[in-house]
Design a protein around this motif. Structure first.
Motif, PDB file in Angstrom:
ATOM      1  N   ALA A 158      47.212 -14.679 -14.222  1.00 43.11           N
ATOM      2  CA  ALA A 158      47.813 -15.811 -14.949  1.00 43.11           C
ATOM      3  C   ALA A 158      46.868 -17.010 -14.941  1.00 43.11           C
ATOM      4  O   ALA A 158      46.695 -17.684 -15.970  1.00 43.11           O
ATOM      5  N   MET A 159      46.247 -17.271 -13.802  1.00 44.11           N
ATOM      6  CA  MET A 159      45.297 -18.376 -13.706  1.00 44.11           C
ATOM      7  C   MET A 159      44.111 -18.130 -14.645  1.00 44.11           C
ATOM      8  O   MET A 159      43.716 -19.018 -15.404  1.00 44.11           O
ATOM      9  N   ARG A 160      43.573 -16.934 -14.620  1.00 44.70           N
ATOM     10  CA  ARG A 160      42.442 -16.583 -15.475  1.00 44.70           C
ATOM     11  C   ARG A 160      42.828 -16.712 -16.956  1.00 44.70           C
ATOM     12  O   ARG A 160      42.049 -17.210 -17.777  1.00 44.70           O
ATOM     13  N   HIS A 161      44.034 -16.284 -17.302  1.00 48.00           N
ATOM     14  CA  HIS A 161      44.504 -16.387 -18.682  1.00 48.00           C
ATOM     15  C   HIS A 161      44.546 -17.854 -19.132  1.00 48.00           C
ATOM     16  O   HIS A 161      44.092 -18.177 -20.243  1.00 48.00           O
ATOM     17  N   LEU A 162      45.077 -18.734 -18.285  1.00 49.46           N
ATOM     18  CA  LEU A 162      45.144 -20.160 -18.646  1.00 49.46           C
ATOM     19  C   LEU A 162      43.754 -20.776 -18.758  1.00 49.46           C
ATOM     20  O   LEU A 162      43.497 -21.608 -19.624  1.00 49.46           O
ATOM     21  N   MET A 163      42.859 -20.354 -17.886  1.00 52.26           N
ATOM     22  CA  MET A 163      41.482 -20.862 -17.964  1.00 52.26           C
ATOM     23  C   MET A 163      40.839 -20.447 -19.289  1.00 52.26           C
ATOM     24  O   MET A 163      40.218 -21.263 -19.961  1.00 52.26           O
ATOM     25  N   ARG A 164      40.991 -19.190 -19.640  1.00 53.55           N
ATOM     26  CA  ARG A 164      40.421 -18.680 -20.883  1.00 53.55           C
ATOM     27  C   ARG A 164      41.040 -19.389 -22.083  1.00 53.55           C
ATOM     28  O   ARG A 164      40.339 -19.776 -23.026  1.00 53.55           O
ATOM     29  N   ASP A 166      42.318 -22.389 -22.130  1.00 55.20           N
ATOM     30  CA  ASP A 166      41.807 -23.764 -22.153  1.00 55.20           C
ATOM     31  C   ASP A 166      40.401 -23.818 -22.725  1.00 55.20           C
ATOM     32  O   ASP A 166      40.013 -24.806 -23.357  1.00 55.20           O
ATOM     33  N   LEU A 167      39.627 -22.770 -22.521  1.00 53.92           N
ATOM     34  CA  LEU A 167      38.256 -22.729 -23.051  1.00 53.92           C
ATOM     35  C   LEU A 167      38.212 -22.274 -24.519  1.00 53.92           C
ATOM     36  O   LEU A 167      37.149 -22.240 -25.121  1.00 53.92           O
ATOM     37  N   GLY A 168      39.367 -21.886 -25.044  1.00 56.63           N
ATOM     38  CA  GLY A 168      39.420 -21.460 -26.445  1.00 56.63           C
ATOM     39  C   GLY A 168      39.125 -19.990 -26.653  1.00 56.63           C
ATOM     40  O   GLY A 168      38.879 -19.570 -27.777  1.00 56.63           O
ATOM     41  N   VAL A 169      39.138 -19.219 -25.571  1.00 56.09           N
ATOM     42  CA  VAL A 169      38.897 -17.789 -25.685  1.00 56.09           C
ATOM     43  C   VAL A 169      40.209 -17.125 -26.094  1.00 56.09           C
ATOM     44  O   VAL A 169      41.224 -17.272 -25.422  1.00 56.09           O
ATOM     45  N   THR A 170      40.179 -16.413 -27.202  1.00 56.32           N
ATOM     46  CA  THR A 170      41.387 -15.737 -27.677  1.00 56.32           C
ATOM     47  C   THR A 170      41.127 -14.244 -27.727  1.00 56.32           C
ATOM     48  O   THR A 170      40.008 -13.798 -27.924  1.00 56.32           O
ATOM     49  N   ASP A 171      42.185 -13.505 -27.547  1.00 59.61           N
ATOM     50  CA  ASP A 171      42.081 -12.026 -27.595  1.00 59.61           C
ATOM     51  C   ASP A 171      42.451 -11.525 -28.986  1.00 59.61           C
ATOM     52  O   ASP A 171      43.136 -12.093 -29.715  1.00 59.61           O
TER      53      ASP A 171
END
Length: 171
Positions: A158-164, A166-171
């Motif tokens: 969950a933390m990694r998902h929020l970081m990504r 916030d950086l604009g990384v989308t899946d």
């Protein structure tokens, strides 16, 4: 008379244009420099956040992995000073990156990191208690490893998902 007035108006407009051209150019140039500074600052903050996220993600994953490894070794009775030292170094590195991130990341990421930190800290405490032969009631390597896997892994994800995000990384 109208030709004279028109000539005077043309002359006044020409003089005013000549006088105001440098002022206008300076204002436009100042605005462009301010926009460039703002963009440079935005990029600097983004890179700072990205670096903090990367190091915190790496450190938290390493700490979690070494905790799980320690629990396996405690279970098997082969936990040595080498593993203790490696785990302590990983804990200290994680703590440093966590503290650094607290100063620059958004609150929603901090909330997720607090949840992951709580699970990692509880597991670290349990490893130390088990290693000293003073576990809490019901605390053994398997139960702690299970809690670390079922609670810690989702919190880290969950933390990694929020970081990504916030950086604009989308899946």
């Amino acid at each position: 008379m109208t030709a004279v007035v028109a000539a005077m108006i043309t002359a006044v407009v020409g003089v005013l244009g000549t006088l105001f051209a440098p002022v206008l150019t300076q204002r436009i140039s100042a605005r462009q420099r301010a926009e460039e500074r703002a963009e440079t600052e935005r990029l600097r903050r983004f890179e700072e956040r990205r670096a903090a996220y990367t190091s915190m993600n790496r450190a938290s994953r390493q700490f979690s992995t070494l905790l799980k490894d320690a629990l396996h070794r405690l279970r098997d009775g082969v936990y040595t000073d080498h593993e203790r030292t490696a785990l302590e170094e990983a804990r200290l590195e994680y703590r440093d990156h966590y503290a650094e991130a607290q100063m620059i990341v958004p609150e929603r990421v901090l909330e997720a990191s607090r949840a992951a930190n709580r699970v990692l800290a509880e597991a670290d405490g349990a490893v130390k208690r088990i290693d000293r032969g003073r576990p809490l009631e019901g605390e053994d390597p398997e139960s702690v490893r299970h809690a670390l896997t079922t609670e810690g892994d989702p919190e880290l994800a969950a933390m990694r998902h929020l970081m990504r995000k916030d950086l604009g990384v989308t899946d």
